[in-house]
Scaffold this motif. Structure first.
Motif, PDB file in Angstrom:
ATOM      1  N   THR A 292       8.310  -5.542 -10.540  1.00 13.16           N
ATOM      2  CA  THR A 292       7.981  -6.819 -11.161  1.00 13.16           C
ATOM      3  C   THR A 292       6.506  -7.122 -10.940  1.00 13.16           C
ATOM      4  O   THR A 292       6.041  -7.128  -9.792  1.00 13.16           O
ATOM      5  CB  THR A 292       8.833  -7.959 -10.571  1.00 13.16           C
ATOM      6  N   ILE A 293       5.791  -7.370 -12.030  1.00 18.18           N
ATOM      7  CA  ILE A 293       4.377  -7.733 -11.945  1.00 18.18           C
ATOM      8  C   ILE A 293       4.238  -9.169 -12.434  1.00 18.18           C
ATOM      9  O   ILE A 293       4.550  -9.469 -13.600  1.00 18.18           O
ATOM     10  CB  ILE A 293       3.517  -6.762 -12.777  1.00 18.18           C
TER      11      ILE A 293
ATOM     12  N   ILE B  74       0.882  -1.166   0.000  1.00 21.88           N
ATOM     13  CA  ILE B  74       0.000   0.000   0.000  1.00 21.88           C
ATOM     14  C   ILE B  74       0.919   1.215   0.000  1.00 21.88           C
ATOM     15  O   ILE B  74       1.912   1.247   0.741  1.00 21.88           O
ATOM     16  CB  ILE B  74      -0.881   0.009   1.261  1.00 21.88           C
ATOM     17  N   VAL B  75       0.611   2.228  -0.799  1.00 18.35           N
ATOM     18  CA  VAL B  75       1.458   3.418  -0.805  1.00 18.35           C
ATOM     19  C   VAL B  75       0.679   4.699  -0.564  1.00 18.35           C
ATOM     20  O   VAL B  75       1.267   5.726  -0.220  1.00 18.35           O
ATOM     21  CB  VAL B  75       2.257   3.548  -2.124  1.00 18.35           C
ATOM     22  N   ASP B  76      -0.647   4.650  -0.731  1.00 12.77           N
ATOM     23  CA  ASP B  76      -1.467   5.864  -0.698  1.00 12.77           C
ATOM     24  C   ASP B  76      -2.737   5.570   0.089  1.00 12.77           C
ATOM     25  O   ASP B  76      -3.670   4.957  -0.426  1.00 12.77           O
ATOM     26  CB  ASP B  76      -1.799   6.282  -2.133  1.00 12.77           C
ATOM     27  N   LEU B  77      -2.773   5.999   1.367  1.00 14.95           N
ATOM     28  CA  LEU B  77      -3.940   5.702   2.204  1.00 14.95           C
ATOM     29  C   LEU B  77      -5.184   6.463   1.766  1.00 14.95           C
ATOM     30  O   LEU B  77      -6.306   5.980   1.954  1.00 14.95           O
ATOM     31  CB  LEU B  77      -3.633   6.007   3.672  1.00 14.95           C
TER      32      LEU B  77
ATOM     33  N   HIS C 141      -0.890   0.929  -6.930  1.00 12.76           N
ATOM     34  CA  HIS C 141      -0.083   1.407  -5.807  1.00 12.76           C
ATOM     35  C   HIS C 141       1.404   1.189  -6.095  1.00 12.76           C
ATOM     36  O   HIS C 141       2.220   2.114  -5.974  1.00 12.76           O
ATOM     37  CB  HIS C 141      -0.490   0.680  -4.522  1.00 12.76           C
ATOM     38  N   SER C 142       1.765  -0.025  -6.466  1.00 12.59           N
ATOM     39  CA  SER C 142       3.169  -0.344  -6.750  1.00 12.59           C
ATOM     40  C   SER C 142       3.686   0.452  -7.939  1.00 12.59           C
ATOM     41  O   SER C 142       4.798   0.999  -7.913  1.00 12.59           O
ATOM     42  CB  SER C 142       3.319  -1.839  -7.034  1.00 12.59           C
ATOM     43  N   ILE C 143       2.881   0.524  -8.989  1.00 16.08           N
ATOM     44  CA  ILE C 143       3.305   1.202 -10.215  1.00 16.08           C
ATOM     45  C   ILE C 143       3.499   2.699  -9.971  1.00 16.08           C
ATOM     46  O   ILE C 143       4.514   3.283 -10.393  1.00 16.08           O
ATOM     47  CB  ILE C 143       2.277   0.955 -11.329  1.00 16.08           C
TER      48      ILE C 143
END
Length: 306
Positions: free
Chosen positions: A282-283, A148-151, A222-224
């Motif tokens: 990596t996806i 998670i990067v953005d709550l 989120h990852s991208i």
């Protein structure tokens, strides 16, 4: 305050348990650990617990076996437990707890301080990226799985999915029962300043299963988006290094990618991979998960090439 001799007994997979007193508020955070028996300094693997769990809920994991079989030093610290209260969710208390757990390991184990690795999945991936941004330690590599990067964004996604995380984000970031976007952003690594100079010798690997967000709670965006942010913050101007909006849209909606890399991770297809000298995205064919047997393969690669 520490555990009694009876409590500090050997646990599953050769782990032992102790505790660390927070310098910020005096709270006691438990820690599971494995101390390498090697006489020479060995790498330290720091595994971070996920969103919905306290470390005591995750005492036995496949990853423990992978680490201890290699005779690496290993810690699995608590950092405020379940993310449903104001001191959790990558707060200053969380960052301090993890940094102090690393201090504890360096003091109590023969750690090669050039080889400290942080790894986490889901909420642990979230915490891994937070440590990339804010840890005071020189870390060789970070491995964040389905993070998670953005709550703020995840709150909206969780409301749409009608799951428990929307309420827990409120409990983490606000002292009221109402969502506060500003406070949510303050706990979100995507909005933080990247410590480019501090991490100029650190590797960050982000892994995400292409079905996450469909069969899991955290969309691959989120990852991208975080990967793209780091490229920008590192001044990378080559547009081919970034994940394009077109590629993001295709992967989000089709859960595959036409231009397959023909690469694999373990027995899984890698649909999409971007990398620079220090950053990799990596996806892979999968969902909301970490491929435990594959994590240390990357550590071994870096260990051999230091």
């Amino acid at each position: 305050m520490t555990l009694s001799q009876v409590e500090r007994t050997e646990l599953t997979n050769g782990l032992k348990k102790d505790s660390i007193k927070s310098s910020l508020d005096g709270s006691i955070q438990p820690i599971y650990y494995y101390k390498s028996s090697d006489k020479n300094p060995k790498p330290l693997i720091v595994q971070l617990h996920s969103w919905s769990y306290h470390v005591d809920s995750l005492r036995t994991m496949e990853f423990d076996i992978e680490v201890t079989s290699k005779n690496f030093n290993y810690i699995f610290p608590n950092f405020r437990g379940v993310n449903n209260h104001i001191k959790a969710c990558c707060s200053d208390y969380v960052i301090s707890d993890i940094d102090e757990a690393i201090d504890w390991a360096i003091k109590n184990m023969k750690v090669d301080k050039r080889q400290i690795y942080i790894v986490g999945v889901s909420g642990g991936g979230y915490a891994t990226l937070a440590m990339y941004m804010k840890s005071r330690h020189n870390i060789k590599a970070f491995s964040a799985w389905v993070p998670i990067v953005d709550l703020e964004k995840w709150y909206e996604e969780s409301v749409e999915r009608n799951n428990k995380y929307a309420y827990e984000i409120i409990k983490c970031t606000s002292e009221t029962e109402s969502f506060d976007a500003i406070k949510a952003r303050a706990r979100s690594p995507i909005y933080w300043t990247t410590p480019v100079n501090m991490r100029k010798n650190s590797t960050l690997q982000i892994f995400t299963g292409i079905h996450d967000g469909h069969d899991g709670p955290v969309p691959i965006s989120h990852s991208i988006n975080f990967y793209n942010k780091l490229l920008t913050d590192n001044g990378i101007s080559d547009s081919s290094a970034y994940v394009s909006k077109k590629d993001l849209f295709e992967m989000l909606n089709r859960q595959t990618f036409a231009a397959s890399t023909h690469l694999t991770i373990g027995d899984r297809t890698i649909y999409y991979q971007k990398k620079t000298k220090l950053l990799m995205l990596t996806i892979f064919e999968g969902g909301h998960e970490m491929l435990s047997k594959e994590v240390l393969g990357y550590v071994d690669q870096m260990n051999g090439s230091r």
